[in-house]
Design an enzyme around this catalytic site. Structure first.
Site, PDB file in Angstrom:
ATOM      1  N   CYS A 287       0.840  -1.206   0.000  1.00 36.00           N
ATOM      2  CA  CYS A 287       0.000   0.000   0.000  1.00 36.00           C
ATOM      3  C   CYS A 287       0.875   1.256   0.000  1.00 36.00           C
ATOM      4  O   CYS A 287       1.808   1.372   0.795  1.00 36.00           O
ATOM      5  CB  CYS A 287      -0.926   0.006   1.215  1.00 36.00           C
ATOM      6  SG  CYS A 287      -2.017   1.439   1.216  1.00 36.00           S
TER       7      CYS A 287
ATOM      8  N   CYS B 288       0.399   4.946   6.809  1.00 37.02           N
ATOM      9  CA  CYS B 288      -0.205   4.827   8.140  1.00 37.02           C
ATOM     10  C   CYS B 288       0.795   4.148   9.090  1.00 37.02           C
ATOM     11  O   CYS B 288       1.238   3.022   8.828  1.00 37.02           O
ATOM     12  CB  CYS B 288      -1.488   4.021   8.063  1.00 37.02           C
ATOM     13  SG  CYS B 288      -2.605   4.631   6.772  1.00 37.02           S
TER      14      CYS B 288
ATOM     15  N   CYS C 255       0.443   0.460  10.324  1.00 32.83           N
ATOM     16  CA  CYS C 255       0.022  -0.591   9.390  1.00 32.83           C
ATOM     17  C   CYS C 255       1.182  -1.382   8.791  1.00 32.83           C
ATOM     18  O   CYS C 255       2.066  -0.813   8.138  1.00 32.83           O
ATOM     19  CB  CYS C 255      -0.800   0.040   8.278  1.00 32.83           C
ATOM     20  SG  CYS C 255      -1.403  -1.223   7.130  1.00 32.83           S
TER      21      CYS C 255
ATOM     22  N   CYS D 233     -16.523  -8.992   5.564  1.00 32.48           N
ATOM     23  CA  CYS D 233     -15.845  -7.743   5.190  1.00 32.48           C
ATOM     24  C   CYS D 233     -14.632  -8.059   4.320  1.00 32.48           C
ATOM     25  O   CYS D 233     -13.849  -8.957   4.652  1.00 32.48           O
ATOM     26  CB  CYS D 233     -15.362  -7.012   6.432  1.00 32.48           C
ATOM     27  SG  CYS D 233     -16.648  -6.775   7.641  1.00 32.48           S
TER      28      CYS D 233
ATOM     29  N   CYS E 152     -19.471  -6.048   3.383  1.00 34.04           N
ATOM     30  CA  CYS E 152     -18.748  -4.849   3.827  1.00 34.04           C
ATOM     31  C   CYS E 152     -17.432  -4.811   3.062  1.00 34.04           C
ATOM     32  O   CYS E 152     -16.873  -5.866   2.737  1.00 34.04           O
ATOM     33  CB  CYS E 152     -18.492  -4.933   5.329  1.00 34.04           C
ATOM     34  SG  CYS E 152     -17.483  -3.576   5.971  1.00 34.04           S
TER      35      CYS E 152
ATOM     36  N   CYS F 246     -19.263   2.272   8.400  1.00 30.10           N
ATOM     37  CA  CYS F 246     -18.505   1.650   9.488  1.00 30.10           C
ATOM     38  C   CYS F 246     -17.284   2.545   9.682  1.00 30.10           C
ATOM     39  O   CYS F 246     -16.458   2.673   8.777  1.00 30.10           O
ATOM     40  CB  CYS F 246     -18.092   0.235   9.080  1.00 30.10           C
ATOM     41  SG  CYS F 246     -16.964  -0.545  10.248  1.00 30.10           S
TER      42      CYS F 246
ATOM     43  N   ARG G 163     -17.859  -1.974  17.823  1.00 29.61           N
ATOM     44  CA  ARG G 163     -17.097  -3.210  17.619  1.00 29.61           C
ATOM     45  C   ARG G 163     -15.795  -3.215  18.400  1.00 29.61           C
ATOM     46  O   ARG G 163     -14.975  -2.298  18.279  1.00 29.61           O
ATOM     47  CB  ARG G 163     -16.802  -3.425  16.129  1.00 29.61           C
ATOM     48  CG  ARG G 163     -15.993  -4.712  15.909  1.00 29.61           C
ATOM     49  CD  ARG G 163     -15.839  -5.058  14.447  1.00 29.61           C
ATOM     50  NE  ARG G 163     -17.118  -5.206  13.825  1.00 29.61           N
ATOM     51  CZ  ARG G 163     -17.456  -4.663  12.656  1.00 29.61           C
ATOM     52  NH1 ARG G 163     -16.605  -3.968  11.974  1.00 29.61           N
ATOM     53  NH2 ARG G 163     -18.664  -4.854  12.168  1.00 29.61           N
TER      54      ARG G 163
END
Ligand code: SF4
Length: 330
Positions: A69, A73, A76, A113, A144, A204, A276
């Site tokens: 990616c 972040c 991550c 998801c 999702c 979400c 959640r």
């Protein structure tokens, strides 16, 4: 009562039944400062007004495109900016995704998801994801996806394919955000959430705690979520999973009672949302998870892996729910 200052006395729900979206930081700060038993009582009272406290919604998360990616972040392991040993993979085939979805359904999940490590989906990839959404929907599961930033047209296409929920987190407070991500702005996140909402897809959206932020940043994160024009239907609160090779590895761990407080305040400020208990459960004791359920958490991710990090196995989760006399939400 001395503990109930004026700042925490404005109820989350108005007399006419409408939910508030005008939380001040002072009010949220005051909730964080409540004695723990008082905070838990308030959270439980609201939880019971809108949900059966013995029920937990169960979702399964599959990484349909792992690693590589371009975003940075700091938490991550899938970012190309960090050396974590996660290899970049191609988008999974439709057939492989449907096999996983069938297995999740048979193990008791009600929502499936699909997560892809992208800044935003390319058009050709979106065609493939739309086919996955259609296929998972046809299996009788709620669908999702989390694919990064979306345009309004992309959100509309996903909705037409049968997407029920889109995950896009705000991550933290606007002030702390720059310490965690530099490749996209807070406003870009809010724009994507607006496109998802406009397309008629359930939102979400939550965040991560334990990233070295101050309590005031947890206050700011909850304020940002609870003051969205419509509350997210689903609010994941994640405890950072420290992964070797990411800039956040080796930092101080957040006290578990502060995590429980954050869950309780999400429950109080967004009383109709499903909250959640998300990443970080692998390192959490059964007692902490039970406190989170008492604080109003009523959803978990189910399955041995959360994208690339470990999660308790299905058996362990079922045993815990069983011990607590709780059951999956249908
Ligand atoms: S959190 Fe998502 S956007 Fe950020 S680096 Fe990881 S996969 Fe990319």
């Amino acid at each position: 009562m001395t503990i109930a200052s004026a700042a925490v006395d404005r109820p989350a729900v108005r007399a006419d039944g409408t939910i508030r979206h005008d939380w001040s930081r002072a009010e949220i700060r005051a909730l964080f400062e409540l004695p723990f038993p008082e905070l838990m009582f308030r959270a439980q009272s609201l939880h019971r007004a809108y949900f059966d406290p013995t029920e937990v919604q169960i979702s399964t998360l599959l990484s349909i495109k792992t690693g590589g990616c371009p975003e940075d972040c700091a938490y991550c392991p899938q970012s190309v900016h960090h050396e974590t040993g996660v290899k970049a993979e191609k988008l999974m085939s439709l057939e492989a995704v449907l096999t996983e979805a069938r297995a999740a359904r048979d193990a008791g999940a009600s929502r499936f998801c699909m997560g892809a490590a992208w800044r935003e989906p390319k058009e050709r990839d979106l065609d493939k994801v739309c086919a996955m959404v259609e296929g998972v929907h046809a299996l009788g599961l709620e669908t999702c996806a989390t694919l990064g930033m979306l345009t309004g047209e992309q959100a509309a296409r996903l909705k037409a394919a049968g997407l029920d929920y889109y995950n896009h987190n705000l991550d933290t407070s606007p002030e702390f955000y720059g310490e965690i991500i530099s490749t996209r702005t807070y406003q870009e996140r809010l724009d994507t959430l607006g496109h998802v909402r406009d397309a008629g897809i359930n939102v979400c959206c939550g965040g991560i705690v334990g990233m070295g932020e101050a309590r005031e940043d947890r206050v700011g994160m909850i304020a940002a979520l609870a003051n969205l024009p419509v509350h997210p239907e689903s609010v994941p609160i994640n405890m950072l999973v420290q992964v070797e090779g990411t800039p956040l590895a080796g930092g101080a761990r957040l006290d578990s009672l502060e995590f429980v407080r954050t869950i309780a305040i999400a429950r109080i400020t967004m009383p109709r949302s499903v909250v959640r208990l998300s990443a970080g459960r692998e390192d959490m004791s059964e007692e902490t998870q039970a406190l989170c359920f008492l604080a109003g958490a009523n959803s978990i991710f189910y399955g041995p892996k959360l994208l690339t990090t470990p999660n308790p196995g299905c058996d362990r989760d079922m045993q815990l729910l069983d011990k607590l006399g709780m059951q999956p939400m249908r």
